[in-house]
Motif scaffolding. Structure first.
Motif, PDB file in Angstrom:
ATOM      1  N   LYS A  28      -3.861  -0.911   1.068  1.00  0.00           N
ATOM      2  CA  LYS A  28      -4.429   0.122   0.191  1.00  0.00           C
ATOM      3  C   LYS A  28      -4.374  -0.335  -1.278  1.00  0.00           C
ATOM      4  O   LYS A  28      -5.360  -0.216  -2.018  1.00  0.00           O
ATOM      5  CB  LYS A  28      -3.634   1.413   0.372  1.00  0.00           C
ATOM      6  CG  LYS A  28      -3.906   2.489  -0.654  1.00  0.00           C
ATOM      7  CD  LYS A  28      -5.107   3.303  -0.305  1.00  0.00           C
ATOM      8  CE  LYS A  28      -5.253   4.507  -1.232  1.00  0.00           C
ATOM      9  NZ  LYS A  28      -6.494   5.241  -0.982  1.00  0.00           N
ATOM     10  N   ALA A  29      -3.243  -0.877  -1.687  1.00  0.00           N
ATOM     11  CA  ALA A  29      -3.083  -1.324  -3.080  1.00  0.00           C
ATOM     12  C   ALA A  29      -4.082  -2.435  -3.407  1.00  0.00           C
ATOM     13  O   ALA A  29      -4.695  -2.443  -4.480  1.00  0.00           O
ATOM     14  CB  ALA A  29      -1.657  -1.812  -3.306  1.00  0.00           C
ATOM     15  N   MET A  30      -4.251  -3.346  -2.457  1.00  0.00           N
ATOM     16  CA  MET A  30      -5.182  -4.464  -2.631  1.00  0.00           C
ATOM     17  C   MET A  30      -6.615  -3.948  -2.794  1.00  0.00           C
ATOM     18  O   MET A  30      -7.361  -4.405  -3.673  1.00  0.00           O
ATOM     19  CB  MET A  30      -5.093  -5.346  -1.380  1.00  0.00           C
ATOM     20  CG  MET A  30      -5.202  -6.802  -1.612  1.00  0.00           C
ATOM     21  SD  MET A  30      -4.636  -7.735  -0.168  1.00  0.00           S
ATOM     22  CE  MET A  30      -5.812  -7.260   1.058  1.00  0.00           C
ATOM     23  N   GLU A  31      -6.952  -2.977  -1.965  1.00  0.00           N
ATOM     24  CA  GLU A  31      -8.312  -2.403  -1.982  1.00  0.00           C
ATOM     25  C   GLU A  31      -8.579  -1.688  -3.311  1.00  0.00           C
ATOM     26  O   GLU A  31      -9.632  -1.860  -3.932  1.00  0.00           O
ATOM     27  CB  GLU A  31      -8.420  -1.413  -0.802  1.00  0.00           C
ATOM     28  CG  GLU A  31      -9.753  -0.730  -0.643  1.00  0.00           C
ATOM     29  CD  GLU A  31      -9.677   0.396   0.401  1.00  0.00           C
ATOM     30  OE1 GLU A  31     -10.548   1.270   0.360  1.00  0.00           O
ATOM     31  OE2 GLU A  31      -8.752   0.405   1.234  1.00  0.00           O
ATOM     32  N   VAL A  32      -7.608  -0.889  -3.769  1.00  0.00           N
ATOM     33  CA  VAL A  32      -7.754  -0.138  -5.022  1.00  0.00           C
ATOM     34  C   VAL A  32      -7.866  -1.109  -6.208  1.00  0.00           C
ATOM     35  O   VAL A  32      -8.700  -0.934  -7.100  1.00  0.00           O
ATOM     36  CB  VAL A  32      -6.572   0.837  -5.209  1.00  0.00           C
ATOM     37  CG1 VAL A  32      -6.536   1.409  -6.621  1.00  0.00           C
ATOM     38  CG2 VAL A  32      -6.642   1.957  -4.179  1.00  0.00           C
ATOM     39  N   ALA A  33      -7.033  -2.158  -6.207  1.00  0.00           N
ATOM     40  CA  ALA A  33      -7.069  -3.144  -7.291  1.00  0.00           C
ATOM     41  C   ALA A  33      -8.426  -3.840  -7.334  1.00  0.00           C
ATOM     42  O   ALA A  33      -9.029  -4.003  -8.401  1.00  0.00           O
ATOM     43  CB  ALA A  33      -5.953  -4.168  -7.102  1.00  0.00           C
ATOM     44  N   LYS A  34      -8.914  -4.230  -6.174  1.00  0.00           N
ATOM     45  CA  LYS A  34     -10.198  -4.938  -6.084  1.00  0.00           C
ATOM     46  C   LYS A  34     -11.345  -4.043  -6.575  1.00  0.00           C
ATOM     47  O   LYS A  34     -12.191  -4.481  -7.351  1.00  0.00           O
ATOM     48  CB  LYS A  34     -10.427  -5.364  -4.623  1.00  0.00           C
ATOM     49  CG  LYS A  34     -11.738  -6.108  -4.389  1.00  0.00           C
ATOM     50  CD  LYS A  34     -11.702  -7.482  -5.018  1.00  0.00           C
ATOM     51  CE  LYS A  34     -12.997  -8.238  -4.804  1.00  0.00           C
ATOM     52  NZ  LYS A  34     -13.091  -9.382  -5.717  1.00  0.00           N
ATOM     53  N   GLU A  35     -11.349  -2.783  -6.129  1.00  0.00           N
ATOM     54  CA  GLU A  35     -12.398  -1.832  -6.546  1.00  0.00           C
ATOM     55  C   GLU A  35     -12.379  -1.623  -8.055  1.00  0.00           C
ATOM     56  O   GLU A  35     -13.400  -1.325  -8.662  1.00  0.00           O
ATOM     57  CB  GLU A  35     -12.196  -0.481  -5.847  1.00  0.00           C
ATOM     58  CG  GLU A  35     -12.675  -0.466  -4.400  1.00  0.00           C
ATOM     59  CD  GLU A  35     -12.275   0.809  -3.676  1.00  0.00           C
ATOM     60  OE1 GLU A  35     -11.637   1.694  -4.305  1.00  0.00           O
ATOM     61  OE2 GLU A  35     -12.598   0.919  -2.477  1.00  0.00           O
TER      62      GLU A  35
END
Length: 326
Positions: free
Chosen positions: A156-163
């Motif tokens: 989730k953290a990776m996805e939010v950072a990427k977005e």
């Protein structure tokens, strides 16, 4: 480098922070060690402190035990100028511990106490999403992928950072004793491989992930993927190799008297991230990238000259004196 941390773009490091218990004498087994010194560690936390010590702006996201060791570790982050806004405390689990054997050549062997430790229990709903969204670089390892709920929090953290436009940086930091099996370790480490834009592996990790006995260009490039901007293979006392879409090469090491390799790779990563966070075009300019990697090699080398990771992480002036002396 800017003089004030407030002017810099934020590097967020995600994962585990723990206490290494290091024998007071080198070259003995854990059973033979007469005593132990507690040394704060955990690769993602080391990277955050490495960034801050070099004048960058860093935050750590992870979970610690609501115990004396957990609060000590949070205090160490703050003392070193790392934002602790992303830290949660778990009342039901302890802060992770690792007993580390220092062999006579400075290499390490580990025995972990995590059953489960607080870092493994970080949930997606506990993430400080505002902090993660403000990251220009989001850095992580693979230990946070081993078990739920931490695995889901990591994804989730990776996805939010990427977005939010962050550059994703990955150092698998293989610790086989923590995984159920070699096969599971390889599968999970590679499960997020194609998301990262910067990846750093050691020569041992390269051989583990590819199944090859070689650390040549062909082996390294078998790990290349289309989202990748920079692949780094660190070779310890032999320097490092770098690979981008347009060029590849190697950067020579600095020869120092190594007493403890703990944290050298984290120091190297912190130095790299500090130097690309505000200008990603470095990744496309070989001359500038080589200078950055020379700086990173110097950071890694200095870190091996003292025991423990965090006390050994260098300041920019220490790095410059090694660079100027060579």
């Amino acid at each position: 480098m800017a003089t004030s941390n407030g002017e810099k773009s934020l590097i967020v490091s995600f994962g585990e922070m723990l206490i290494d218990f290091v024998p007071t004498v080198s070259g003995v087994s854990l059973a033979e060690a007469p005593g132990f010194i507690k040394a704060p560690g955990g690769a993602p936390a080391n990277v955050a402190i490495a960034v801050s010590r070099l004048g960058g702006r860093a935050a750590f996201v992870g979970k610690l035990g609501d115990d004396e060791f957990g609060h000590m570790l949070a205090g160490i982050l703050k003392q070193n100028g790392v934002s602790a806004e992303g830290i949660n405390f778990d009342t039901g689990a302890r802060t992770a511990l690792a007993f580390v054997t220092l062999r006579s050549d400075g290499e390490r062997e580990f025995m972990f106490y995590r059953n489960p430790s607080a870092d493994m229990l970080l949930r997606p709903d506990e993430l400080n999403l505002d902090l993660i969204k403000s990251a220009k670089v989001f850095h992580y390892g693979s230990i946070s992928l081993i078990v739920e709920p931490c695995r889901s929090a990591h994804l989730k953290a990776m996805e939010v950072a990427k977005e939010s436009g962050a550059l994703l940086s990955y150092d698998p930091n293989l610790r086989l004793p923590l995984w159920p099996s070699k096969e599971e370790a390889k599968k999970q480490i590679l499960s997020i491989w194609d998301k990262a834009e910067v990846i750093k592996v050691s020569e041992e990790e390269l051989m583990f992930l590819t199944g090859s006995d070689n650390v040549d260009d062909e082996t390294a490039l078998s790990l290349w993927h289309s989202n990748l901007k920079l692949l780094l293979v660190t070779l310890g006392e032999k320097g490092c190799n770098y690979y981008t879409k347009s060029f590849r090469g190697s950067v020579d090491p600095f020869h120092v008297n190594a007493v403890d390799t703990t944290g050298a790779g984290d120091s190297y990563v912190g130095a790299l991230l500090c130097n690309i966070v505000d200008d990603r075009s470095v990744l496309e300019d070989e001359a500038r990238l080589r200078e950055v990697l020379r700086f990173a090699n110097a950071c890694g080398a200095i870190t091996t000259t003292k025991k423990g990771a965090i006390p050994a992480l260098p300041t920019e002036s220490e790095v410059q004196s090694l660079l100027n002396g060579n």
